[in-house]
Design an enzyme around this catalytic site. Structure first.
Site, PDB file in Angstrom:
ATOM      1  CG  ASN A 154      -2.072   0.948   1.096  1.00 31.53           C
ATOM      2  OD1 ASN A 154      -2.420   1.375  -0.003  1.00 31.53           O
ATOM      3  ND2 ASN A 154      -2.647   1.322   2.218  1.00 31.53           N
ATOM      4  CE1 TYR A 205       2.686   4.936   8.790  1.00 35.60           C
ATOM      5  CE2 TYR A 205       3.739   5.572  10.849  1.00 35.60           C
ATOM      6  CZ  TYR A 205       2.967   5.889   9.745  1.00 35.60           C
ATOM      7  OH  TYR A 205       2.474   7.157   9.617  1.00 35.60           O
TER       8      TYR A 205
HETATM    9  N1  UFG Z   1      -0.494   4.336  25.160  1.00 31.39           N
HETATM   10  C1  UFG Z   1      -0.923   3.843  26.375  1.00 31.39           C
HETATM   11  N2  UFG Z   1      -2.120   3.204  26.422  1.00 31.39           N
HETATM   12  C2  UFG Z   1      -2.911   3.028  25.336  1.00 31.39           C
HETATM   13  C3  UFG Z   1      -2.473   3.557  24.093  1.00 31.39           C
HETATM   14  C4  UFG Z   1      -1.252   4.201  24.035  1.00 31.39           C
HETATM   15  O1  UFG Z   1      -0.239   3.954  27.392  1.00 31.39           O
HETATM   16  O2  UFG Z   1      -3.987   2.415  25.461  1.00 31.39           O
HETATM   17  C5  UFG Z   1       0.785   5.065  25.111  1.00 31.39           C
HETATM   18  C6  UFG Z   1       1.759   4.475  24.119  1.00 31.39           C
HETATM   19  O3  UFG Z   1       2.487   3.435  24.710  1.00 31.39           O
HETATM   20  C7  UFG Z   1       2.598   5.702  23.777  1.00 31.39           C
HETATM   21  C8  UFG Z   1       1.623   6.874  23.900  1.00 31.39           C
HETATM   22  O4  UFG Z   1       0.519   6.371  24.658  1.00 31.39           O
HETATM   23  O5  UFG Z   1       3.597   5.864  24.729  1.00 31.39           O
HETATM   24  C9  UFG Z   1       1.097   7.338  22.569  1.00 31.39           C
HETATM   25  O6  UFG Z   1       0.636   6.201  21.835  1.00 31.39           O
HETATM   26  P1  UFG Z   1      -0.153   6.295  20.458  1.00 31.39           P
HETATM   27  O7  UFG Z   1      -0.451   4.891  20.041  1.00 31.39           O
HETATM   28  O8  UFG Z   1      -1.287   7.246  20.591  1.00 31.39           O
HETATM   29  O9  UFG Z   1       0.890   6.976  19.473  1.00 31.39           O
HETATM   30  P2  UFG Z   1       2.386   6.520  19.104  1.00 31.39           P
HETATM   31  O10 UFG Z   1       3.289   7.513  19.763  1.00 31.39           O
HETATM   32  O11 UFG Z   1       2.659   5.111  19.355  1.00 31.39           O
HETATM   33  O12 UFG Z   1       2.319   6.615  17.542  1.00 31.39           O
HETATM   34  C10 UFG Z   1       2.112   7.805  16.847  1.00 31.39           C
HETATM   35  C11 UFG Z   1       1.362   7.537  15.558  1.00 31.39           C
HETATM   36  C12 UFG Z   1       2.167   6.654  14.647  1.00 31.39           C
HETATM   37  C13 UFG Z   1       3.531   7.242  14.443  1.00 31.39           C
HETATM   38  C14 UFG Z   1       4.174   7.544  15.758  1.00 31.39           C
HETATM   39  C15 UFG Z   1       5.438   8.280  15.529  1.00 31.39           C
HETATM   40  O13 UFG Z   1       0.154   6.892  15.856  1.00 31.39           O
HETATM   41  O14 UFG Z   1       1.519   6.554  13.405  1.00 31.39           O
HETATM   42  O15 UFG Z   1       3.333   8.370  16.557  1.00 31.39           O
HETATM   43  O16 UFG Z   1       6.111   8.345  16.692  1.00 31.39           O
HETATM   44  F1  UFG Z   1       4.298   6.362  13.791  1.00 31.39           F
END
Ligand code: UFG
Length: 329
Positions: free
Chosen positions: A92, A141
């Protein structure tokens, strides 16, 4: 002349289309609607349901419309899924972008702004992160997004294409009108998951690890409002339309908030106690990701408006309250 927004029915794409229309631009949206929603597409945009891997459909669109520049959001974007199904991401994100660039080259469309990500950096060497810091993605990703950047760069050398890659940090919030917002299935992002608790869809929020080397032990992220991201795309497009050269920009607020701090802000905004439970770390989460967006500010003139996390969470809460089942309500 129109702006073509690929993936304009998705979360960040739909918000960008709203800002483009608001700015008086002529907008064409293309989306395969696999993860996007027809209801999210601004009624003033001309809509084509197509997949960017379908060269014939792209040719038809480029023949029917006078396209001045492309904003490309059409990609798969779940970190976890990219690890369990990497080839879906190559198909994709990379193959899709390759077909798109072939079509653009054939039709003489030579300007593109596209979604990249903080995930291109992997575990950062330092925060705030600068655009020329080391890029070693820790998930597929981020790897495909970095490869998309490189594909643009080589295509630029060969065919004169000009591109801007925008590396987003944590996109969040919803349109101030409450008409469009974040709707993922499954939802994996922190703020919408937290808001499912006051929304009555979840009993508590899981905190993935409280043993990181951060002040309260939970991960720190840079949360940036989707409307601010949308504005950056318009600025980046205008930069290319005015002759700007290939470039890469971070987009974040430059301020980090821990998972616990985000939950506290959501408690304040919603007036709900939002119970939280400490759970094991989630694989692949860096302790801290915070952007330096000085380059976007100085080169593009970008000024994020929603720099308060309370305002960001309020806008998300406004959307989720009025659309408890996303666009299916
Ligand atoms: N988290 C929790 N509980 C949850 C969900 C998330 O503690 O139920 C924490 C995660 O561990 C992380 C933070 O919240 O520490 C943020 O998590 P997200 O999943 O909201 O976002 P990410 O930082 O993992 O990811 C985002 C985008 C991705 C991108 C990334 C780049 O969603 O597409 O930032 O850093 F790749």
């Amino acid at each position: 002349m129109a702006i073509l927004v690929l993936g304009g029915a998705g979360y960040i794409g739909s918000h960008t289309v709203y800002e483009l229309i608001e700015a008086g631009r002529d907008v064409v949206v293309a989306d395969n609607l696999l993860t996007g929603f027809r209801e999210a597409v601004h009624p003033k945009a001309r809509f084509y349901q197509l997949d960017i891997r379908d060269r014939g459909a792209l040719d038809t669109l480029f023949q029917a419309e006078q396209i001045d520049g492309v904003i490309h959001f059409a990609a798969s974007s779940q970190v976890g899924e990219s690890m369990s199904n990497p080839l879906k991401y190559y198909d994709n994100n990379l193959y899709g972008t390759m077909v798109l660039l072939q079509a653009m080259t054939a039709h003489g469309v030579d300007k593109i702004v596209f979604s990249s990500t903080a995930a291109t950096y992997g575990e950062p060497e330092r925060v705030p992160i600068l655009e020329d810091d080391r890029t070693v993605p820790t998930n597929c990703y981020g790897e495909t997004k970095l490869s998309m950047e490189r594909m643009m760069s080589w295509t630029s050398r060969a065919h004169g294409l000009r591109y801007v890659a925008l590396r987003y940090f944590n996109a969040c919030g919803a349109h101030p009108s409450g008409t469009i917002g974040e709707a993922h299935d499954p939802e994996t992002h922190l703020i919408p998951l937290i808001l499912q608790v006051p929304g009555g869809k979840r009993e508590k929020i899981s905190i993935f690890g409280d043993d990181y080397s951060t002040p309260d032990g939970t991960c720190i992220r840079d949360y940036i409002h989707v409307t601010d991201l949308a504005q950056a795309h318009i600025l980046a497009l205008d930069y290319l339309l005015h002759g700007g050269e290939n470039n890469v920009f971070n987009l974040g607020n430059g301020v980090g908030f821990s998972v616990k701090q985000v939950i506290d802000v959501a408690r304040k905004v919603t007036g709900h106690p939002i119970p939280a439970e400490i759970c094991p770390r989630r694989a692949g989460d860096p302790a801290q990701l915070v952007a330096s967006s000085e380059k976007a500010k100085s080169v593009l003139g970008w000024k994020p408006e929603y720099d308060s996390l309370e305002t960001i969470v309020s806008s998300a809460w406004n959307w989720h309250k009025s659309h408890p089942n996303g666009y299916n309500t």
